[in-house]
Design a protein around this motif. Structure first.
Motif, mmCIF file in Angstrom:
data_model
loop_
_atom_site.group_PDB
_atom_site.id
_atom_site.type_symbol
_atom_site.label_atom_id
_atom_site.label_comp_id
_atom_site.label_asym_id
_atom_site.label_seq_id
_atom_site.Cartn_x
_atom_site.Cartn_y
_atom_site.Cartn_z
ATOM 1 N N GLN A 71 -14.052 -70.996 -26.710
ATOM 2 C CA GLN A 71 -12.921 -71.807 -26.283
ATOM 3 C C GLN A 71 -11.832 -70.935 -25.659
ATOM 4 N N ILE A 72 -11.560 -69.796 -26.283
ATOM 5 C CA ILE A 72 -10.563 -68.872 -25.739
ATOM 6 C C ILE A 72 -11.019 -68.339 -24.388
ATOM 7 N N ALA A 73 -12.273 -67.932 -24.317
ATOM 8 C CA ALA A 73 -12.803 -67.355 -23.076
ATOM 9 C C ALA A 73 -12.826 -68.378 -21.944
ATOM 10 N N LEU A 74 -13.184 -69.626 -22.244
ATOM 11 C CA LEU A 74 -13.238 -70.658 -21.213
ATOM 12 C C LEU A 74 -11.850 -70.959 -20.657
ATOM 13 N N ARG A 75 -10.852 -71.012 -21.522
ATOM 14 C CA ARG A 75 -9.492 -71.283 -21.047
ATOM 15 C C ARG A 75 -9.016 -70.177 -20.116
ATOM 16 N N LEU A 76 -9.213 -68.935 -20.515
ATOM 17 C CA LEU A 76 -8.773 -67.810 -19.699
ATOM 18 C C LEU A 76 -9.563 -67.722 -18.399
ATOM 19 N N THR A 77 -10.848 -68.044 -18.478
ATOM 20 C CA THR A 77 -11.672 -68.027 -17.273
ATOM 21 C C THR A 77 -11.229 -69.113 -16.301
ATOM 22 N N ARG A 78 -10.868 -70.270 -16.816
ATOM 23 C CA ARG A 78 -10.358 -71.355 -15.968
ATOM 24 C C ARG A 78 -9.089 -70.910 -15.237
ATOM 25 N N ILE A 79 -8.160 -70.327 -15.980
ATOM 26 C CA ILE A 79 -6.924 -69.844 -15.361
ATOM 27 C C ILE A 79 -7.232 -68.800 -14.291
ATOM 28 N N HIS A 80 -8.044 -67.831 -14.654
ATOM 29 C CA HIS A 80 -8.344 -66.721 -13.746
ATOM 30 C C HIS A 80 -8.974 -67.220 -12.447
ATOM 31 N N ARG A 81 -9.944 -68.093 -12.540
ATOM 32 C CA ARG A 81 -10.667 -68.527 -11.337
ATOM 33 C C ARG A 81 -9.846 -69.478 -10.481
ATOM 34 N N LEU A 82 -8.985 -70.278 -11.097
ATOM 35 C CA LEU A 82 -8.071 -71.101 -10.301
ATOM 36 C C LEU A 82 -7.081 -70.213 -9.542
ATOM 37 N N MET A 83 -6.603 -69.167 -10.194
ATOM 38 C CA MET A 83 -5.716 -68.211 -9.528
ATOM 39 C C MET A 83 -6.424 -67.571 -8.340
ATOM 40 N N GLU A 84 -7.683 -67.222 -8.528
ATOM 41 C CA GLU A 84 -8.447 -66.622 -7.437
ATOM 42 C C GLU A 84 -8.548 -67.566 -6.242
ATOM 43 N N VAL A 85 -8.813 -68.828 -6.513
ATOM 44 C CA VAL A 85 -8.906 -69.808 -5.428
ATOM 45 C C VAL A 85 -7.573 -69.903 -4.691
ATOM 46 N N PHE A 86 -6.477 -69.946 -5.439
ATOM 47 C CA PHE A 86 -5.154 -70.024 -4.824
ATOM 48 C C PHE A 86 -4.883 -68.809 -3.943
ATOM 49 N N PHE A 87 -5.118 -67.627 -4.460
ATOM 50 C CA PHE A 87 -4.861 -66.406 -3.695
ATOM 51 C C PHE A 87 -5.750 -66.317 -2.463
ATOM 52 N N SER A 88 -6.994 -66.769 -2.611
ATOM 53 C CA SER A 88 -7.947 -66.671 -1.510
ATOM 54 C C SER A 88 -7.694 -67.730 -0.438
ATOM 55 N N GLU A 89 -7.561 -69.001 -0.864
ATOM 56 C CA GLU A 89 -7.461 -70.097 0.097
ATOM 57 C C GLU A 89 -6.055 -70.296 0.654
ATOM 58 N N LYS A 90 -5.041 -70.100 -0.177
ATOM 59 C CA LYS A 90 -3.676 -70.392 0.250
ATOM 60 C C LYS A 90 -2.915 -69.156 0.729
ATOM 61 N N LEU A 91 -3.230 -67.996 0.160
ATOM 62 C CA LEU A 91 -2.560 -66.759 0.577
ATOM 63 C C LEU A 91 -3.457 -65.889 1.444
ATOM 64 N N HIS A 92 -4.703 -66.317 1.615
ATOM 65 C CA HIS A 92 -5.659 -65.671 2.511
ATOM 66 C C HIS A 92 -5.930 -64.206 2.148
ATOM 67 N N LEU A 93 -5.958 -63.929 0.848
ATOM 68 C CA LEU A 93 -6.365 -62.606 0.395
ATOM 69 C C LEU A 93 -7.885 -62.530 0.399
ATOM 70 N N SER A 94 -8.422 -61.328 0.508
ATOM 71 C CA SER A 94 -9.867 -61.156 0.398
ATOM 72 C C SER A 94 -10.296 -61.518 -1.020
ATOM 73 N N SER A 95 -11.565 -61.832 -1.187
ATOM 74 C CA SER A 95 -12.032 -62.209 -2.518
ATOM 75 C C SER A 95 -11.839 -61.079 -3.522
ATOM 76 N N THR A 96 -11.983 -59.840 -3.066
ATOM 77 C CA THR A 96 -11.763 -58.688 -3.947
ATOM 78 C C THR A 96 -10.306 -58.597 -4.353
ATOM 79 N N ASN A 97 -9.413 -58.780 -3.386
ATOM 80 C CA ASN A 97 -7.977 -58.714 -3.659
ATOM 81 C C ASN A 97 -7.541 -59.872 -4.538
#
Length: 219
Positions: A71-97
């Motif tokens: 449960q702890i890991a899933l919550r943190l993973t959800r946050i992390h991957r949503l942040m990645e989508v935001f940075f990638s799609e809206k701020l146009h960072l590379s997937s690595t960045n």
């Protein structure tokens, strides 16, 4: 790194290495490789996590997440991957960045931010690396996949995901392996050498190390 943060990163790592399969065991050396820490550090942390009821440890075989740990890991993973989508799609960072920056935010976001971010992004199903994003109930459906290094010569395939590791992502960017790209597995070089794959579009052949190929997922 603070001990409390270290524990959550370990839990996320175990979840990721099982591709969301909660009862699949993960060996300590796999965790050590992913986090770039020593096996003894992993053993010490697993003992702490077992004491707190977040993992089950089976000596010589590996560890699994308990319902509490998952449960702890899933919550943190959800946050992390949503942040990645935001940075990638809206701020146009590379997937690595996007991955590197999400690490700095995912342990501090609250549920209000998480819900707002999910709504703003239109409830994405996967992160920029093709990995599933747990939903609002922290349920994570794992998609069928194969590891690249398990394919047989002649197999045509599509890249559907990567393990989230900064060094791996940089390596794949340099080699030109991208999400949803299509390839043909040519074979392995002699003496346990790298794998050779050929682009179905450009016909260019590249080599990928056996170690990296273990963390590249195909259809």
């Amino acid at each position: 790194m603070a001990d409390s943060v270290s524990k959550t990163i370990y839990l996320q790592t175990i979840l990721e290495l099982t591709y969301g399969q909660s009862r699949e065991q993960v060996a300590n050396n796999q965790i050590a490789e992913h986090l770039h820490v020593t096996p003894s550090s992993v053993s010490n942390m697993m003992a702490k996590l077992q004491e707190s009821g977040e993992v089950d440890v089976e000596p010589y075989y590996g560890v699994t997440l308990t319902p509490k740990g998952q449960q702890i890991a899933l919550r943190l993973t959800r946050i992390h991957r949503l942040m990645e989508v935001f940075f990638s799609e809206k701020l146009h960072l590379s997937s690595t960045n996007a991955y590197a920056n999400a690490v700095h935010f995912d342990h501090h976001a609250d549920d209000t931010l998480l819900t707002a971010l999910d709504d703003f992004l239109g409830h994405p199903q996967t992160c920029p690396h093709g990995l599933p994003i747990p939903d609002a109930t922290y349920t994570c459906d794992s998609h069928p996949h194969r590891n690249l290094n398990t394919l047989v010569a002649g197999t045509e395939f599509t890249i559907v995901g990567f393990n989230e590791d900064a060094e791996l992502l940089e390596y794949l960017e340099l080699t030109g392996v991208t999400l949803n790209s299509t390839w043909k597995f040519i074979g392995r070089m002699p003496f346990s050498g790298p794998l050779v794959i050929e682009s179905l579009v450009s016909k260019k052949q590249i080599q990928i190390s056996e170690h990296a190929a273990n963390y590249v997922y195909t259809n």
